[in-house]
Design an enzyme around this catalytic site. Sequence first.
Site, PDB file in Angstrom:
ATOM      1  N   THR A  41     -25.443  55.445  51.835  1.00 13.77           N
ATOM      2  CA  THR A  41     -26.830  55.892  51.673  1.00 13.77           C
ATOM      3  C   THR A  41     -27.048  56.689  50.401  1.00 13.77           C
ATOM      4  O   THR A  41     -28.192  56.879  49.973  1.00 13.77           O
ATOM      5  CB  THR A  41     -27.259  56.769  52.871  1.00 13.77           C
ATOM      6  OG1 THR A  41     -26.426  57.942  52.924  1.00 13.77           O
ATOM      7  CG2 THR A  41     -27.128  55.994  54.173  1.00 13.77           C
ATOM      8  N   CYS A  45     -24.919  65.760  53.212  1.00 15.48           N
ATOM      9  CA  CYS A  45     -25.443  66.488  54.366  1.00 15.48           C
ATOM     10  C   CYS A  45     -24.557  67.675  54.698  1.00 15.48           C
ATOM     11  O   CYS A  45     -23.402  67.760  54.275  1.00 15.48           O
ATOM     12  CB  CYS A  45     -25.483  65.585  55.607  1.00 15.48           C
ATOM     13  SG  CYS A  45     -26.405  64.052  55.412  1.00 15.48           S
ATOM     14  N   CYS A  49     -25.565  67.892  60.532  1.00 16.66           N
ATOM     15  CA  CYS A  49     -26.751  67.048  60.370  1.00 16.66           C
ATOM     16  C   CYS A  49     -26.993  66.230  61.640  1.00 16.66           C
ATOM     17  O   CYS A  49     -26.079  65.584  62.171  1.00 16.66           O
ATOM     18  CB  CYS A  49     -26.583  66.109  59.178  1.00 16.66           C
ATOM     19  SG  CYS A  49     -28.040  65.057  58.886  1.00 16.66           S
ATOM     20  N   ARG A  74     -27.648  62.650  46.542  1.00 17.99           N
ATOM     21  CA  ARG A  74     -28.841  63.493  46.644  1.00 17.99           C
ATOM     22  C   ARG A  74     -28.859  64.180  48.006  1.00 17.99           C
ATOM     23  O   ARG A  74     -28.227  63.723  48.961  1.00 17.99           O
ATOM     24  CB  ARG A  74     -30.117  62.678  46.453  1.00 17.99           C
ATOM     25  CG  ARG A  74     -30.372  61.659  47.554  1.00 17.99           C
ATOM     26  CD  ARG A  74     -31.644  60.858  47.293  1.00 17.99           C
ATOM     27  NE  ARG A  74     -31.997  59.994  48.423  1.00 17.99           N
ATOM     28  CZ  ARG A  74     -31.503  58.801  48.624  1.00 17.99           C
ATOM     29  NH1 ARG A  74     -30.619  58.295  47.781  1.00 17.99           N
ATOM     30  NH2 ARG A  74     -31.896  58.083  49.668  1.00 17.99           N
ATOM     31  N   ASP A 426      -8.718 106.372  57.322  1.00 16.57           N
ATOM     32  CA  ASP A 426      -9.758 107.234  57.857  1.00 16.57           C
ATOM     33  C   ASP A 426      -9.222 107.971  59.079  1.00 16.57           C
ATOM     34  O   ASP A 426      -8.691 107.352  60.010  1.00 16.57           O
ATOM     35  CB  ASP A 426     -10.974 106.386  58.234  1.00 16.57           C
ATOM     36  CG  ASP A 426     -12.119 107.223  58.750  1.00 16.57           C
ATOM     37  OD1 ASP A 426     -12.133 107.491  59.963  1.00 16.57           O
ATOM     38  OD2 ASP A 426     -12.988 107.603  57.948  1.00 16.57           O
TER      39      ASP A 426
END
Length: 468
Positions: A41, A45, A49, A74, A426
Site C-alpha cells: 500500500t 502505521c 493501527c 506515507r 537521600d
Amino acid sequence: MTTALVPTTRSVWRDTERCYRAVTSRDSRFDGQFIMAVRTTGIYCRPSCPAQTPKSKNVSFFPTSAAAQAGGYRACRRCLPDAVPGSPEWNVRADLAARAMRLISDGVVERDGVPGLAKRLGYSERQLGRVLTSELGAGPLALARAHRAHSARLLIEMSELPLTDVAFAAGFASVRQFNDTIREVFATTPSELRVKSARRRSDIPASGTRLSLRLPFRTPYDADGIFAFLAEQAIPGIEEVTPDGYGRTLRLAHGSGTVRLSAREDHVRCELQLTDLRDLSSAVARVRRLLDLDADPEAVARVLGADSALGPLVAATPGIRVPGAVDGPELVLRALLGSKITALGEPLPVCDGALTTLFPTAAQVAASAADPVIVEVATALADGTADIHVGRDPDELRAELQALPGVDADAVLMRVLGMPDVLLDDAVMRANAAALGITDLGERAQAWRPWRSYAGRYLSPKPRSSKK
C-alpha cells in the site's frame, strides 16, 4: 500457552518477529517504539493501527517515521502514526542518536540547522549523519523534516492560522517545501487536511496563538502523583495550581508562552498560548519531558514489581512517573533560590490569569543575586561553563555540575536528561527503604536497574492530590 508480548526499551524494531506479533495483537504499548510500513500500500502505521493486519511478507519495520518516509512511505490517515507517545528509548539510551533525537524534538535543527545540532553534540556533521542513518534509518535533515511535518499537521488541524503562516511556524523554509512535504507524508494537500479535520476539532477551542492539544501517554499514568509533585514545588506567578491541574509560564527560543495542563483518561489536555508559533514543537517537547509522558510503565513495573519490598508499592500506585524539567538552568537555579526567584523574574508580556512572571535567565540572576554561591552558579550557567541541555553527554555534564557549589548533579541528570537509572542519595529515601526491610539500599538497588529513578519515586514521600 501464549507468549506474552513484552515491550522493551532496546531497539525492538530490529526484532521483526516481536514487532509482527505486536502488530497482529494491535498492542498499543508499542506505539512510538517502532513503525510498520506496508509495501503493498505504500503507507506506514503505528503498531496498534485498527486496519486489517497485512501479511508478514509485505511489511517492513523502521525505528522512526523519518526512516519510513525516506523509504518512500506515507503516513496512514486512519491511525496517525505521529500522534503517539515518543519512544522511551531516547531516555534510556545516552548515546549520540538518543541525544540527537531529544534536540531535534526541541526544534534545534529549525533554529540552528544541522551545523548547530552537530556543534551542540560535539561531532562533525558528517559523523552525525553517519551515526543517525545507521541507528535511526535517516539523517538529521530527514529526521527534522518528519518533525516539521508533525508540527505542521498539529497547526493545520488545531488552529485557524492561514496555511502560509503554518508553513513558516512549523519551520519550513518556503510554502512550496511545506506543500510538497505534506503531500508526500500525508498523501493530501494542507487545505484538504484542514477541511477533513474540521469536525474533529469542533470541540477544541483554538484561535490565534492559543492551541488546545492532546498529549498521549502509555497507560497506566499516575497523574495525581506528578501533578501533586509540581504543585508542591510551584512558584507563585511563574506557576499556578488549580483544582483541574497545573499551569506555568515558558521562556522559549522565539518568545514567551504559558501552558495549562490537566489529566484525562488516556491523554493530558494541553492549553498553550504562545507569542510565536515557531515555538510550538519545542513547547510540546518540554511539557512531555516535564510530565514524563514517553515512559514505558509496563517495563518499569516488570522489574520493580518483582521486588518483594517494592512490589506492593508498584501495585498500589501503577504508572508512577519521574518529573522532568522544561529548562536545565531553571532547574538548577530554582533549587538554590526557591520562591525568592519570583522577585528576580520579569513580567510576562501578556498575563494569563495568575501566570504573570517569566523565570529569570541565568544572566539576570547573576546580576541581581546577593549570595556569592548563587552568583557563581548563575555565572557558570550564563557563560556556558555549565551548558545544561537535553543533548548533553551525561558524563561530561556531570563533571561540569560537580564543579559547581550546591548543585545536585544526579538530580539534574535525572530530571533534565530524563535518565531512568539514577538513585538519589537521600536520607528520607533511605529511611523509607529501611522501614520496608531494605538495609543495604545500594546493593538492593542493583536489581532495579535500569529503573532506579522510578524506584526512588516509590521510596520518596509522595504528596497526593486531594482531587478524587
